[in-house]
Design a protein around this motif. Sequence first.
Motif, PDB file in Angstrom:
ATOM      1  N   PRO A  50    -102.831 -13.617  -6.543  1.00 28.15           N
ATOM      2  CA  PRO A  50    -101.783 -14.600  -6.208  1.00 28.15           C
ATOM      3  C   PRO A  50    -101.159 -15.286  -7.426  1.00 28.15           C
ATOM      4  O   PRO A  50    -100.035 -15.788  -7.342  1.00 28.15           O
ATOM      5  CB  PRO A  50    -102.530 -15.619  -5.341  1.00 28.15           C
ATOM      6  N   GLN A  51    -101.843 -15.289  -8.573  1.00 25.15           N
ATOM      7  CA  GLN A  51    -101.298 -15.892  -9.783  1.00 25.15           C
ATOM      8  C   GLN A  51    -100.471 -14.900 -10.608  1.00 25.15           C
ATOM      9  O   GLN A  51     -99.974 -15.233 -11.677  1.00 25.15           O
ATOM     10  CB  GLN A  51    -102.431 -16.454 -10.664  1.00 25.15           C
ATOM     11  N   GLY A  52    -100.367 -13.656 -10.149  1.00 26.03           N
ATOM     12  CA  GLY A  52     -99.558 -12.661 -10.837  1.00 26.03           C
ATOM     13  C   GLY A  52    -100.309 -11.844 -11.879  1.00 26.03           C
ATOM     14  O   GLY A  52     -99.701 -11.086 -12.624  1.00 26.03           O
ATOM     15  N   GLN A  53    -101.624 -11.980 -11.961  1.00 17.31           N
ATOM     16  CA  GLN A  53    -102.437 -11.216 -12.911  1.00 17.31           C
ATOM     17  C   GLN A  53    -102.833  -9.872 -12.297  1.00 17.31           C
ATOM     18  O   GLN A  53    -103.193  -9.796 -11.124  1.00 17.31           O
ATOM     19  CB  GLN A  53    -103.721 -11.991 -13.252  1.00 17.31           C
ATOM     20  N   ARG A  54    -102.796  -8.832 -13.102  1.00 15.67           N
ATOM     21  CA  ARG A  54    -103.240  -7.502 -12.661  1.00 15.67           C
ATOM     22  C   ARG A  54    -104.761  -7.536 -12.606  1.00 15.67           C
ATOM     23  O   ARG A  54    -105.428  -7.908 -13.577  1.00 15.67           O
ATOM     24  CB  ARG A  54    -102.766  -6.442 -13.655  1.00 15.67           C
ATOM     25  N   VAL A  55    -105.344  -7.161 -11.464  1.00 14.38           N
ATOM     26  CA  VAL A  55    -106.795  -7.220 -11.289  1.00 14.38           C
ATOM     27  C   VAL A  55    -107.324  -5.927 -10.680  1.00 14.38           C
ATOM     28  O   VAL A  55    -106.596  -5.175 -10.039  1.00 14.38           O
ATOM     29  CB  VAL A  55    -107.221  -8.403 -10.384  1.00 14.38           C
ATOM     30  N   LYS A  56    -108.606  -5.710 -10.928  1.00 15.04           N
ATOM     31  CA  LYS A  56    -109.341  -4.637 -10.271  1.00 15.04           C
ATOM     32  C   LYS A  56    -110.385  -5.327  -9.408  1.00 15.04           C
ATOM     33  O   LYS A  56    -111.168  -6.151  -9.892  1.00 15.04           O
ATOM     34  CB  LYS A  56    -110.011  -3.711 -11.276  1.00 15.04           C
ATOM     35  N   LEU A  57    -110.396  -5.020  -8.124  1.00 13.74           N
ATOM     36  CA  LEU A  57    -111.276  -5.663  -7.166  1.00 13.74           C
ATOM     37  C   LEU A  57    -112.309  -4.674  -6.655  1.00 13.74           C
ATOM     38  O   LEU A  57    -112.015  -3.489  -6.488  1.00 13.74           O
ATOM     39  CB  LEU A  57    -110.468  -6.184  -5.975  1.00 13.74           C
ATOM     40  N   TYR A  58    -113.482  -5.177  -6.403  1.00 15.10           N
ATOM     41  CA  TYR A  58    -114.524  -4.398  -5.752  1.00 15.10           C
ATOM     42  C   TYR A  58    -114.719  -5.014  -4.381  1.00 15.10           C
ATOM     43  O   TYR A  58    -115.004  -6.201  -4.252  1.00 15.10           O
ATOM     44  CB  TYR A  58    -115.805  -4.406  -6.581  1.00 15.10           C
ATOM     45  N   VAL A  59    -114.547  -4.199  -3.348  1.00 12.00           N
ATOM     46  CA  VAL A  59    -114.482  -4.699  -1.979  1.00 12.00           C
ATOM     47  C   VAL A  59    -115.624  -4.104  -1.154  1.00 12.00           C
ATOM     48  O   VAL A  59    -115.871  -2.896  -1.194  1.00 12.00           O
ATOM     49  CB  VAL A  59    -113.115  -4.336  -1.353  1.00 12.00           C
ATOM     50  N   ASP A  60    -116.297  -4.983  -0.398  1.00  7.10           N
ATOM     51  CA  ASP A  60    -117.371  -4.544   0.490  1.00  7.10           C
ATOM     52  C   ASP A  60    -116.782  -3.636   1.567  1.00  7.10           C
ATOM     53  O   ASP A  60    -115.806  -4.003   2.220  1.00  7.10           O
ATOM     54  CB  ASP A  60    -118.045  -5.764   1.131  1.00  7.10           C
ATOM     55  N   PRO A  61    -117.359  -2.437   1.786  1.00  8.18           N
ATOM     56  CA  PRO A  61    -116.758  -1.488   2.720  1.00  8.18           C
ATOM     57  C   PRO A  61    -116.915  -1.861   4.190  1.00  8.18           C
ATOM     58  O   PRO A  61    -116.188  -1.353   5.034  1.00  8.18           O
ATOM     59  CB  PRO A  61    -117.492  -0.177   2.415  1.00  8.18           C
ATOM     60  N   GLN A  62    -117.846  -2.751   4.528  1.00 10.68           N
ATOM     61  CA  GLN A  62    -118.022  -3.153   5.924  1.00 10.68           C
ATOM     62  C   GLN A  62    -117.250  -4.423   6.274  1.00 10.68           C
ATOM     63  O   GLN A  62    -116.727  -4.547   7.370  1.00 10.68           O
ATOM     64  CB  GLN A  62    -119.503  -3.378   6.255  1.00 10.68           C
ATOM     65  N   THR A  63    -117.184  -5.384   5.343  1.00 13.28           N
ATOM     66  CA  THR A  63    -116.565  -6.670   5.659  1.00 13.28           C
ATOM     67  C   THR A  63    -115.176  -6.837   5.070  1.00 13.28           C
ATOM     68  O   THR A  63    -114.400  -7.654   5.551  1.00 13.28           O
ATOM     69  CB  THR A  63    -117.431  -7.834   5.139  1.00 13.28           C
ATOM     70  N   GLY A  64    -114.870  -6.120   4.006  1.00 13.61           N
ATOM     71  CA  GLY A  64    -113.589  -6.279   3.336  1.00 13.61           C
ATOM     72  C   GLY A  64    -113.566  -7.466   2.383  1.00 13.61           C
ATOM     73  O   GLY A  64    -112.523  -7.816   1.847  1.00 13.61           O
ATOM     74  N   ALA A  65    -114.725  -8.078   2.137  1.00 17.07           N
ATOM     75  CA  ALA A  65    -114.801  -9.211   1.219  1.00 17.07           C
ATOM     76  C   ALA A  65    -114.796  -8.709  -0.221  1.00 17.07           C
ATOM     77  O   ALA A  65    -115.414  -7.685  -0.531  1.00 17.07           O
ATOM     78  CB  ALA A  65    -116.071 -10.010   1.480  1.00 17.07           C
ATOM     79  N   VAL A  66    -114.117  -9.439  -1.089  1.00 17.80           N
ATOM     80  CA  VAL A  66    -114.108  -9.097  -2.513  1.00 17.80           C
ATOM     81  C   VAL A  66    -115.465  -9.506  -3.084  1.00 17.80           C
ATOM     82  O   VAL A  66    -115.832 -10.674  -3.032  1.00 17.80           O
ATOM     83  CB  VAL A  66    -112.958  -9.810  -3.254  1.00 17.80           C
ATOM     84  N   THR A  67    -116.205  -8.536  -3.590  1.00 14.27           N
ATOM     85  CA  THR A  67    -117.523  -8.824  -4.142  1.00 14.27           C
ATOM     86  C   THR A  67    -117.486  -9.090  -5.637  1.00 14.27           C
ATOM     87  O   THR A  67    -118.353  -9.744  -6.182  1.00 14.27           O
ATOM     88  CB  THR A  67    -118.511  -7.674  -3.858  1.00 14.27           C
ATOM     89  N   ARG A  68    -116.465  -8.545  -6.291  1.00 16.73           N
ATOM     90  CA  ARG A  68    -116.313  -8.733  -7.729  1.00 16.73           C
ATOM     91  C   ARG A  68    -114.864  -8.450  -8.097  1.00 16.73           C
ATOM     92  O   ARG A  68    -114.210  -7.629  -7.465  1.00 16.73           O
ATOM     93  CB  ARG A  68    -117.246  -7.761  -8.454  1.00 16.73           C
ATOM     94  N   SER A  69    -114.387  -9.138  -9.126  1.00 20.46           N
ATOM     95  CA  SER A  69    -113.036  -8.851  -9.600  1.00 20.46           C
ATOM     96  C   SER A  69    -113.005  -9.022 -11.115  1.00 20.46           C
ATOM     97  O   SER A  69    -113.810  -9.726 -11.686  1.00 20.46           O
ATOM     98  CB  SER A  69    -112.015  -9.780  -8.937  1.00 20.46           C
TER      99      SER A  69
END
Length: 104
Positions: free
Chosen positions: A81-100
């Motif tokens: 949302p701040q306009g920064q390019r990020v790589k996200l790691y997403v939980d495959p069951q919940t869709g929660a971001v676990t790490r970025s």
Amino acid sequence: MTRIQKTLAILAVGGSALAMGAPAFAQATAPQAPAPAATAPAAPMLTIRQVYDKMEAAGYRNISEIERSSKHGYEVKAYDPQGQRVKLYVDPQTGAVTRSRFDD
């Protein structure tokens, strides 16, 4: 016997009864081993479209890549949302971001 001696005798008998009952109580209330993980039903995995929709609802934009990873669930490249390019790691069951992390 004096009153103090009677009280001490009662405490001694009660204390020994508690001491003898403590191991039996400990055995009776010992925690049971958890059920094997294999018997618990696994939550269904989200589809790539569902992951995309969750990331978009969380405020990520310009989602350019969503890959299934055996280590991290899903790996997503997007702008936060701040306009920064990020790589996200997403939980495959919940869709929660676990790490970025910021993506170069």
